[in-house]
Scaffold this motif. Structure first.
Motif, PDB file in Angstrom:
ATOM      1  N   GLU A 104       1.963   6.575  -6.781  1.00 36.06           N
ATOM      2  CA  GLU A 104       0.882   7.468  -7.203  1.00 36.06           C
ATOM      3  C   GLU A 104       1.268   8.928  -6.971  1.00 36.06           C
ATOM      4  N   LYS A 105       1.865   9.218  -5.805  1.00 32.29           N
ATOM      5  CA  LYS A 105       2.305  10.594  -5.521  1.00 32.29           C
ATOM      6  C   LYS A 105       3.378  11.035  -6.512  1.00 32.29           C
ATOM      7  N   ALA A 106       4.310  10.113  -6.817  1.00 29.22           N
ATOM      8  CA  ALA A 106       5.382  10.459  -7.755  1.00 29.22           C
ATOM      9  C   ALA A 106       4.811  10.733  -9.147  1.00 29.22           C
ATOM     10  N   GLN A 107       3.827   9.929  -9.578  1.00 30.81           N
ATOM     11  CA  GLN A 107       3.212  10.155 -10.879  1.00 30.81           C
ATOM     12  C   GLN A 107       2.465  11.490 -10.887  1.00 30.81           C
ATOM     13  N   GLU A 108       1.748  11.763  -9.817  1.00 27.81           N
ATOM     14  CA  GLU A 108       1.006  13.027  -9.737  1.00 27.81           C
ATOM     15  C   GLU A 108       1.976  14.208  -9.760  1.00 27.81           C
ATOM     16  N   LYS A 109       3.074  14.092  -9.017  1.00 27.73           N
ATOM     17  CA  LYS A 109       4.068  15.159  -8.987  1.00 27.73           C
ATOM     18  C   LYS A 109       4.707  15.331 -10.366  1.00 27.73           C
ATOM     19  N   ALA A 110       4.970  14.206 -11.062  1.00 30.14           N
ATOM     20  CA  ALA A 110       5.552  14.286 -12.398  1.00 30.14           C
ATOM     21  C   ALA A 110       4.584  14.962 -13.366  1.00 30.14           C
ATOM     22  N   HIS A 111       3.287  14.636 -13.253  1.00 26.90           N
ATOM     23  CA  HIS A 111       2.295  15.285 -14.109  1.00 26.90           C
ATOM     24  C   HIS A 111       2.242  16.789 -13.820  1.00 26.90           C
ATOM     25  N   GLN A 112       2.260  17.147 -12.555  1.00 27.52           N
ATOM     26  CA  GLN A 112       2.230  18.564 -12.196  1.00 27.52           C
ATOM     27  C   GLN A 112       3.475  19.283 -12.706  1.00 27.52           C
ATOM     28  N   GLU A 113       4.629  18.625 -12.552  1.00 27.71           N
ATOM     29  CA  GLU A 113       5.879  19.236 -13.004  1.00 27.71           C
ATOM     30  C   GLU A 113       5.878  19.395 -14.524  1.00 27.71           C
ATOM     31  N   SER A 114       5.388  18.357 -15.233  1.00 24.33           N
ATOM     32  CA  SER A 114       5.359  18.469 -16.689  1.00 24.33           C
ATOM     33  C   SER A 114       4.386  19.563 -17.133  1.00 24.33           C
ATOM     34  N   ALA A 115       3.244  19.689 -16.449  1.00 25.55           N
ATOM     35  CA  ALA A 115       2.287  20.752 -16.777  1.00 25.55           C
ATOM     36  C   ALA A 115       2.913  22.121 -16.518  1.00 25.55           C
ATOM     37  N   ARG A 116       3.651  22.237 -15.410  1.00 28.08           N
ATOM     38  CA  ARG A 116       4.319  23.511 -15.093  1.00 28.08           C
ATOM     39  C   ARG A 116       5.374  23.837 -16.152  1.00 28.08           C
ATOM     40  N   ILE A 117       6.154  22.819 -16.564  1.00 25.06           N
ATOM     41  CA  ILE A 117       7.200  23.049 -17.566  1.00 25.06           C
ATOM     42  C   ILE A 117       6.572  23.469 -18.893  1.00 25.06           C
ATOM     43  N   ASP A 167       0.829  -1.202   0.000  1.00 26.94           N
ATOM     44  CA  ASP A 167       0.000   0.000   0.000  1.00 26.94           C
ATOM     45  C   ASP A 167       0.865   1.255   0.000  1.00 26.94           C
ATOM     46  N   THR A 168       1.913   1.237   0.832  1.00 28.12           N
ATOM     47  CA  THR A 168       2.823   2.388   0.890  1.00 28.12           C
ATOM     48  C   THR A 168       3.515   2.587  -0.450  1.00 28.12           C
ATOM     49  N   ARG A 169       3.961   1.471  -1.053  1.00 30.37           N
ATOM     50  CA  ARG A 169       4.620   1.564  -2.358  1.00 30.37           C
ATOM     51  C   ARG A 169       3.669   2.159  -3.397  1.00 30.37           C
TER      52      ARG A 169
END
Length: 171
Positions: A98-111, A91-93
């Motif tokens: 999921e958090k890493a994917q969400e952060k990557a999506h946010q970072e890509s949207a920001r870029i 569950d933790t993994r």
């Protein structure tokens, strides 16, 4: 059959029988008084020791069965804890992924938005630069036209063509 011809050991006389009976009774009395109680005590002690040993063996067997049951319950509990820990780890993994994917999506949207903003800014700067160059060229052309005294339309058109050729060759 004639018993007179047999050896004396096989046909004892009455006196010998008496003394043998007396010796047997004395030995029997001594054994009954001192030997049999000791033998019976030893047999009773041995019987008691065997009973105690059997009782201890039963107790040890019961303890071993209890220990085996406790071991099995501890093992089962450990397996349950292991399964719970593995589930929590999974569950933790999953949450971390999921958090890493969400952060990557946010970072890509920001870029992407930053890149669009920079492109728009560079586009505006290029348009401003082109306007500045056009204005400068227009002023230069106007200056040159005013400096010359041009009398006819043909002379003005030749001057404009020549100036445009000069500007295009400079660049």
């Amino acid at each position: 059959m004639d018993f007179t011809q047999l050896p004396a050991i096989l046909t004892p006389d009455l006196g010998l029988l008496f003394w043998m009976l007396l010796a047997f009774l004395v030995v029997f009395f001594v054994l009954a008084k001192f030997g049999f109680p000791a033998i019976i005590n030893m047999v009773d002690e041995r019987n008691k020791y065997i009973d105690e040993s059997l009782l201890k063996a039963r107790e040890a067997q019961e303890r071993l069965a209890n220990i085996q049951k406790e071991g099995e319950s501890i093992l089962q509990e450990a397996r349950a804890k292991q399964a719970q820990i593995l589930k929590e780890a999974a569950d933790t993994r999953d949450a971390i992924v999921e958090k890493a994917q969400e952060k990557a999506h946010q970072e890509s949207a920001r870029i992407v938005s930053d890149a669009k903003a920079e492109i728009e800014q560079q586009k505006k700067a290029a348009i401003a630069d082109i306007r500045k160059q056009v204005a400068t060229l227009s002023v230069e052309i106007a200056e040159k036209v005013l400096k010359q005294n041009l009398q006819g339309d043909k002379a003005q058109m030749d001057l404009i063509d020549r100036m445009l050729d000069d500007v295009s060759s400079n660049q």
